[in-house]
Design a protein around this motif. Structure first.
Motif, mmCIF file in Angstrom:
data_model
loop_
_atom_site.group_PDB
_atom_site.id
_atom_site.type_symbol
_atom_site.label_atom_id
_atom_site.label_comp_id
_atom_site.label_asym_id
_atom_site.label_seq_id
_atom_site.Cartn_x
_atom_site.Cartn_y
_atom_site.Cartn_z
ATOM 1 N N SER A 170 0.204 -9.214 26.023
ATOM 2 C CA SER A 170 0.648 -9.330 24.296
ATOM 3 C C SER A 170 -0.255 -8.297 23.545
ATOM 4 N N GLY A 171 0.014 -8.148 22.483
ATOM 5 C CA GLY A 171 -1.117 -7.215 21.520
ATOM 6 C C GLY A 171 -0.602 -7.318 19.911
ATOM 7 N N VAL A 172 -1.428 -6.799 19.164
ATOM 8 C CA VAL A 172 -1.276 -6.625 17.689
ATOM 9 C C VAL A 172 -2.046 -5.336 17.301
ATOM 10 N N ALA A 173 -1.298 -4.485 16.574
ATOM 11 C CA ALA A 173 -1.903 -3.508 15.971
ATOM 12 C C ALA A 173 -1.718 -3.393 14.456
ATOM 13 N N ALA A 174 -2.955 -2.899 13.928
ATOM 14 C CA ALA A 174 -3.058 -2.868 12.339
ATOM 15 C C ALA A 174 -3.737 -1.547 11.945
ATOM 16 N N ALA A 175 -3.203 -0.780 11.129
ATOM 17 C CA ALA A 175 -3.955 0.320 10.532
ATOM 18 C C ALA A 175 -3.701 0.150 8.987
ATOM 19 N N VAL A 176 -4.935 0.370 8.400
ATOM 20 C CA VAL A 176 -4.900 0.204 6.923
ATOM 21 C C VAL A 176 -5.708 1.365 6.321
ATOM 22 N N GLU A 177 -5.009 2.020 5.254
ATOM 23 C CA GLU A 177 -5.665 3.130 4.361
ATOM 24 C C GLU A 177 -5.864 2.744 3.123
ATOM 25 N N ALA A 178 -7.226 3.080 2.811
ATOM 26 C CA ALA A 178 -7.569 2.890 1.389
ATOM 27 C C ALA A 178 -8.109 4.233 0.754
ATOM 28 N N LYS A 179 -7.344 4.587 -0.522
ATOM 29 C CA LYS A 179 -7.353 5.681 -1.003
ATOM 30 C C LYS A 179 -8.135 5.765 -2.445
ATOM 31 N N PHE A 180 -8.756 6.546 -2.585
ATOM 32 C CA PHE A 180 -9.474 6.454 -3.965
ATOM 33 C C PHE A 180 -9.176 7.920 -4.760
ATOM 34 N N VAL A 192 -12.421 6.297 -19.698
ATOM 35 C CA VAL A 192 -13.253 6.750 -20.806
ATOM 36 C C VAL A 192 -12.396 7.477 -21.845
ATOM 37 N N PRO A 193 -12.496 7.105 -23.346
ATOM 38 C CA PRO A 193 -11.788 7.779 -24.298
ATOM 39 C C PRO A 193 -12.023 9.323 -24.081
ATOM 40 N N GLY A 194 -10.978 10.386 -24.070
ATOM 41 C CA GLY A 194 -11.147 11.539 -23.976
ATOM 42 C C GLY A 194 -11.087 12.182 -22.344
ATOM 43 N N GLU A 195 -11.381 11.300 -21.597
ATOM 44 C CA GLU A 195 -11.106 11.709 -20.091
ATOM 45 C C GLU A 195 -9.648 11.765 -19.737
ATOM 46 N N PRO A 196 -9.138 13.095 -19.168
ATOM 47 C CA PRO A 196 -7.763 13.029 -18.846
ATOM 48 C C PRO A 196 -7.274 12.706 -17.410
ATOM 49 N N LEU A 197 -8.441 12.444 -16.655
ATOM 50 C CA LEU A 197 -8.077 11.880 -15.165
ATOM 51 C C LEU A 197 -8.429 10.443 -15.085
ATOM 52 N N MET A 198 -7.427 9.665 -14.622
ATOM 53 C CA MET A 198 -7.832 8.132 -14.308
ATOM 54 C C MET A 198 -8.272 7.917 -12.829
ATOM 55 N N TYR A 199 -8.764 6.869 -12.609
ATOM 56 C CA TYR A 199 -9.436 6.327 -11.434
ATOM 57 C C TYR A 199 -8.327 5.351 -10.861
ATOM 58 N N SER A 200 -7.794 5.713 -9.463
ATOM 59 C CA SER A 200 -6.847 4.889 -8.901
ATOM 60 C C SER A 200 -7.176 4.446 -7.458
ATOM 61 N N ASN A 201 -7.228 3.254 -7.082
ATOM 62 C CA ASN A 201 -7.402 2.969 -5.643
ATOM 63 C C ASN A 201 -5.988 2.363 -5.179
ATOM 64 N N THR A 202 -5.490 2.901 -4.221
ATOM 65 C CA THR A 202 -4.193 2.310 -3.574
ATOM 66 C C THR A 202 -4.432 2.145 -1.983
ATOM 67 N N TRP A 203 -3.457 1.414 -1.680
ATOM 68 C CA TRP A 203 -3.515 0.942 -0.151
ATOM 69 C C TRP A 203 -2.239 1.245 0.495
ATOM 70 N N LYS A 204 -2.319 1.465 2.006
ATOM 71 C CA LYS A 204 -1.050 1.555 2.750
ATOM 72 C C LYS A 204 -1.344 0.818 4.043
ATOM 73 N N PHE A 205 -0.507 0.567 4.852
ATOM 74 C CA PHE A 205 -0.779 -0.171 6.079
ATOM 75 C C PHE A 205 0.357 -0.181 7.119
ATOM 76 N N VAL A 206 -0.090 -0.200 8.158
ATOM 77 C CA VAL A 206 1.070 -0.568 9.444
ATOM 78 C C VAL A 206 0.732 -1.446 10.146
ATOM 79 N N VAL A 207 1.572 -2.427 10.411
ATOM 80 C CA VAL A 207 1.345 -3.620 11.246
ATOM 81 C C VAL A 207 2.495 -3.596 12.321
#
Length: 441
Positions: free
Chosen positions: A333-343, A265-280
């Motif tokens: 046998s196996g598979v592993a996954a970790a996912v991070e969603a950051k706001f 929004v005009p005049g708002e100094p902070l920006m919204y961001s969504n980022t991701w991280k993962f390990v497989v």
């Protein structure tokens, strides 16, 4: 808001930026923009919420200064401020910003690395199950600061309205926002060896972030609030196959160099961001081995900080991942996954945003027993851990911090908040409950 005395406000917003390096650390500014002449090493440059940092290197080409920026915290920018936000996140307004040379984006972690690390039987990654052990943690892809002229061909790509698919070494990653869902698709399909697919999705309704953060006399006030509301649940589907068994196993950690942002929004100094991280990580044994699994869970309540205290949602199972484990293998046998969603609501540079944030981490691992043991019992196991993180500051992983220290001048100040996570749900199961399986689990 009152800014610190050493903050240089360059007026003109995005129109004052001539070029940005693909690492997000280097910026070429229009030398005619009001305030540009005041830029100097040691000053904090503020052009837009995406271009805020301490100048640690600088040169001038044709009157236009090109600077390298180090991360800064909110208290290095503002002397006094009060940020009070209640922002609805409209997926239809989301922009995708790729940062191709994001520092520390890709690494190969050691087994048991803290943070976003898969919850799977450690034996599957240490060789005890006949699988080659993972290497020690190492950064595999690190960009470098590039002080580019304004017409340099290698720049930060423009933000896009459509999703971006990022590729590295046979891996393809696609973050996506759509009404009712935030998701991350991960795939590896290089040659005839290993194939891996992970589909992670957060279900949302009326997604929004609420923030109440104050700074007084250069210090962060106590009792900050930042919560994410409207995340109703999540699902995970994983599948992996290997033609040559253990020889094809992979392990990778990625901080996805694509940010999902919503115009400010005009005049708002902070920006919204969504980022991701993962390990497989895969631990497949035997030729032509496959493992598949999927589950769905419900989340009730907000996640983040309320008056300085962590709040976490209640998690309940809608579809057990245990019931879906399948595949064919002559060995365990196996598979592993970790996912991070950051706001986050913040400002800074793409490599290190500063501001209030909250993060979801879903950490799962499944194993499928050997088909040779079927006459007695075919053992299956599943683990799930839900973790949360929240705070106000620059939250970066050790891999990113390591990369920044290599890239920035030796005198650059890099005081950042280390990653910290709180576990609020943890469950594991082994079936069938017979000595052959339980004793080996």
């Amino acid at each position: 808001m009152t800014y610190r005395p050493d903050v240089v406000l360059v007026k003109g917003g995005a129109s004052a930026i001539r070029a940005t390096g693909p690492d997000g650390l280097t910026w070429t500014i229009d030398g005619r923009a009001p305030g540009a002449a005041e830029l100097a090493v040691g000053k904090v440059m503020y052009v837009t919420s995406r271009a805020v940092g301490r100048v640690v290197a600088m040169r001038t080409d044709g009157g236009d200064p090109t600077v390298t920026l180090a991360p800064v915290d909110l208290t290095e920018v503002f002397l006094d401020a009060h940020f009070h936000d209640d922002l609805a996140i409209d997926a239809r307004s989301t922009l995708y910003q790729e940062v191709p040379d994001r520092p520390g984006a890709v690494s190969e972690p050691a087994a048991g690395t803290a943070g976003t690390s898969p919850s799977v039987d450690p034996a599957l990654f240490t060789g005890r199950a006949g699988v080659a052990p993972a290497r020690a943690g190492a950064v595999l892809a690190v960009g470098r600061p590039r002080l580019l002229p304004a017409d340099g061909p290698d720049r930060l790509p423009p933000a896009r309205e459509n999703s971006v698919t990022w590729s590295h070494g046979g891996w393809e990653v696609q973050p996506e926002a759509s009404p009712g869902q935030l998701g991350l698709k991960i795939g590896h399909e290089a040659g005839d060896g290993l194939k891996v697919f992970v589909d992670f999705a957060l279900r949302t309704s009326d997604l929004r972030v609420r923030s109440d953060v104050s700074i007084a006399n250069g210090r962060l006030g106590s009792g900050s609030t930042f919560v994410v509301e409207g995340v109703d649940g999540f699902s995970i589907a994983v599948s992996a196959g290997a033609a040559d068994g253990a020889d094809d196993n992979k392990r990778i950690r990625v901080e996805v160099p694509v940010e999902l942002t919503v115009p400010v929004v005009p005049g708002e100094p902070l920006m919204y961001s969504n980022t991701w991280k993962f390990v497989v990580g895969t631990a497949l044994s035997g030729r032509n081995t496959t493992v598949t699994a999927g589950g769905r869970w419900r989340l009730d309540g907000p996640l983040g900080l309320v008056d300085g205290k962590m709040v976490t949602p209640h998690l309940s199972v809608e579809k057990s991942i245990m019931d879906s484990i399948g595949g064919v293998s002559v060995g365990v046998s196996g598979v592993a996954a970790a996912v991070e969603a950051k706001f986050q609501l913040g400002l800074g540079i793409p490599a290190a945003f500063a501001g209030p944030y909250a993060k979801f981490v879903m950490d799962t691992g499944v194993t499928n027993g050997s088909a040779l043991g079927t006459p007695l019992a075919r053992c299956r196991s599943a683990k799930l851990e839900a973790k949360a993180g929240a705070g106000v500051g620059i939250s970066v992983s050790s891999e990113v911090l390591q990369a920044l220290r290599r890239l920035l001048p030796s005198g650059a100040k890099l005081e950042m908040e280390s990653e910290s996570l709180k576990s609020y749900f943890k469950a594991s199961q082994i079936l069938p409950k017979v000595p052959l399986c339980v004793g080996s689990g």
